[in-house]
Scaffold this motif. Structure first.
Motif, PDB file in Angstrom:
ATOM      1  N   SER A 145       0.831  -1.191   0.000  1.00  0.00           N
ATOM      2  CA  SER A 145       0.000   0.000   0.000  1.00  0.00           C
ATOM      3  C   SER A 145       0.871   1.248   0.000  1.00  0.00           C
ATOM      4  N   PHE A 198       0.957   5.766  -0.066  1.00  0.00           N
ATOM      5  CA  PHE A 198       0.278   6.950   0.437  1.00  0.00           C
ATOM      6  C   PHE A 198       1.016   8.205   0.015  1.00  0.00           C
ATOM      7  N   SER A 226      -4.449   7.651  -0.734  1.00  0.00           N
ATOM      8  CA  SER A 226      -3.947   6.289  -0.533  1.00  0.00           C
ATOM      9  C   SER A 226      -4.302   5.484  -1.776  1.00  0.00           C
ATOM     10  N   TYR A 252      -3.901   1.274  -3.432  1.00  0.00           N
ATOM     11  CA  TYR A 252      -3.545  -0.088  -3.085  1.00  0.00           C
ATOM     12  C   TYR A 252      -3.418  -1.012  -4.295  1.00  0.00           C
ATOM     13  N   ASN A 303       3.885   1.189   2.624  1.00  0.00           N
ATOM     14  CA  ASN A 303       3.723   0.176   3.646  1.00  0.00           C
ATOM     15  C   ASN A 303       4.247  -1.135   3.065  1.00  0.00           C
ATOM     16  N   GLY A 323       1.961  -4.376   4.287  1.00  0.00           N
ATOM     17  CA  GLY A 323       0.512  -4.325   4.391  1.00  0.00           C
ATOM     18  C   GLY A 323       0.071  -4.325   5.838  1.00  0.00           C
ATOM     19  N   GLY A 324      -1.209  -4.293   6.058  1.00  0.00           N
ATOM     20  CA  GLY A 324      -1.740  -4.280   7.410  1.00  0.00           C
ATOM     21  C   GLY A 324      -1.346  -3.016   8.134  1.00  0.00           C
ATOM     22  N   ALA A 325      -1.021  -3.150   9.414  1.00  0.00           N
ATOM     23  CA  ALA A 325      -0.742  -1.987  10.249  1.00  0.00           C
ATOM     24  C   ALA A 325       0.747  -1.701  10.380  1.00  0.00           C
ATOM     25  N   ASP A 326       1.551  -2.147   9.445  1.00  0.00           N
ATOM     26  CA  ASP A 326       2.992  -1.905   9.506  1.00  0.00           C
ATOM     27  C   ASP A 326       3.303  -0.420   9.465  1.00  0.00           C
ATOM     28  N   GLY A 327       4.456  -0.063  10.033  1.00  0.00           N
ATOM     29  CA  GLY A 327       4.933   1.299   9.929  1.00  0.00           C
ATOM     30  C   GLY A 327       5.268   1.644   8.494  1.00  0.00           C
ATOM     31  N   LEU A 328       5.221   2.931   8.197  1.00  0.00           N
ATOM     32  CA  LEU A 328       5.476   3.404   6.842  1.00  0.00           C
ATOM     33  C   LEU A 328       6.949   3.736   6.641  1.00  0.00           C
TER      34      LEU A 328
END
Lengths: 112, 112
Positions: free
Chosen positions: A32, A34, A49, A51, A92, A95-100
């Protein structure tokens, strides 16, 4: 080392024209992407954003993603002086909630 | 909906002193991030929390930096002792839908 590359600029664009901002990334598995806008002395503000491959439009902004070329871009139509800012590309990797992972940003100047 | 809150907004300290930053994420956001942004660079992830637990602290200089998130809401980031190269803006971000991250106003740290 996962990297995000942007031309630091400054990129100068006349008012009313299209501003084109580019970003490449090194991790082919990134999920993903941004674009953040950051005014001087302020914190980053999420503006787009994306994807999946192709274009995504939101008002005057269009994000474009090409995963095969590992390339993301942001187009700003009908540029306004208020669009003058630093634009940060963020990826990212997992994916998911990983740090950018952020690029260094492109400084955009819209000339009245 | 209130945004991410951070305090203090500015801090000036001498090298070798200690300093702490506070962050309150957007209500309901389970994931909280601390980033460091050095002038002219993009933000760099220091640590990521999911509720109370640390998900990623691989880029946190653990000999001098520490962070905690008690009760899964507020978080504090501490530096002890500070070095000149710690001068930066410390940004807190939070996310709910796992992808989009929203930043607080940041704390600008100057180490003399």
């Amino acid at each position: 080392q996962k990297e995000v590359e942007q031309n630091s600029g400054p990129l100068s664009v006349p008012e009313g024209a299209i501003a084109s901002l580019n970003c490449t990334y090194s991790d082919r598995g990134s999920q993903s992407f941004f674009w953040y806008r950051q005014y001087s002395g302020k914190s980053p503000e999420l503006i787009m954003s994306i994807y999946s491959n192709g274009d995504k439009e939101d008002g005057r902004f269009t994000a474009q993603l090409n995963k095969a070329s590992q390339y993301v871009s942001l187009l700003i139509r009908d540029s306004q002086p208020s669009d003058s800012a630093t634009y940060l590309c963020a990826v990212n990797p997992g994916g998911g909630a990983d740090g950018l992972t952020f690029g260094k940003g492109t400084h955009l100047i819209i000339q009245p | 909906e209130a945004g991410v809150a951070q305090s203090p907004r500015y801090k000036i300290i001498e090298k070798r002193q200690s300093v702490a930053f506070w962050c309150n994420p957007i209500s309901g956001h389970a994931t909280l991030y601390w980033y460091q942004q050095i002038l002219g660079q993009g933000p760099k992830l220091l640590i990521q929390f999911q509720n109370n637990g640390v998900v990623d602290d691989s880029q946190l200089p653990k000999d001098r930096f520490s962070a905690e998130r008690l009760k899964g809401v507020d978080s504090t980031l501490k530096i002890q002792p500070a070095k000149l190269e710690d001068s930066a803006v410390y940004l807190c971000a939070s996310s709910y839908l796992a992808e989009e991250q929203f930043f607080g106003p940041g704390t600008r740290l100057t180490v003399l």
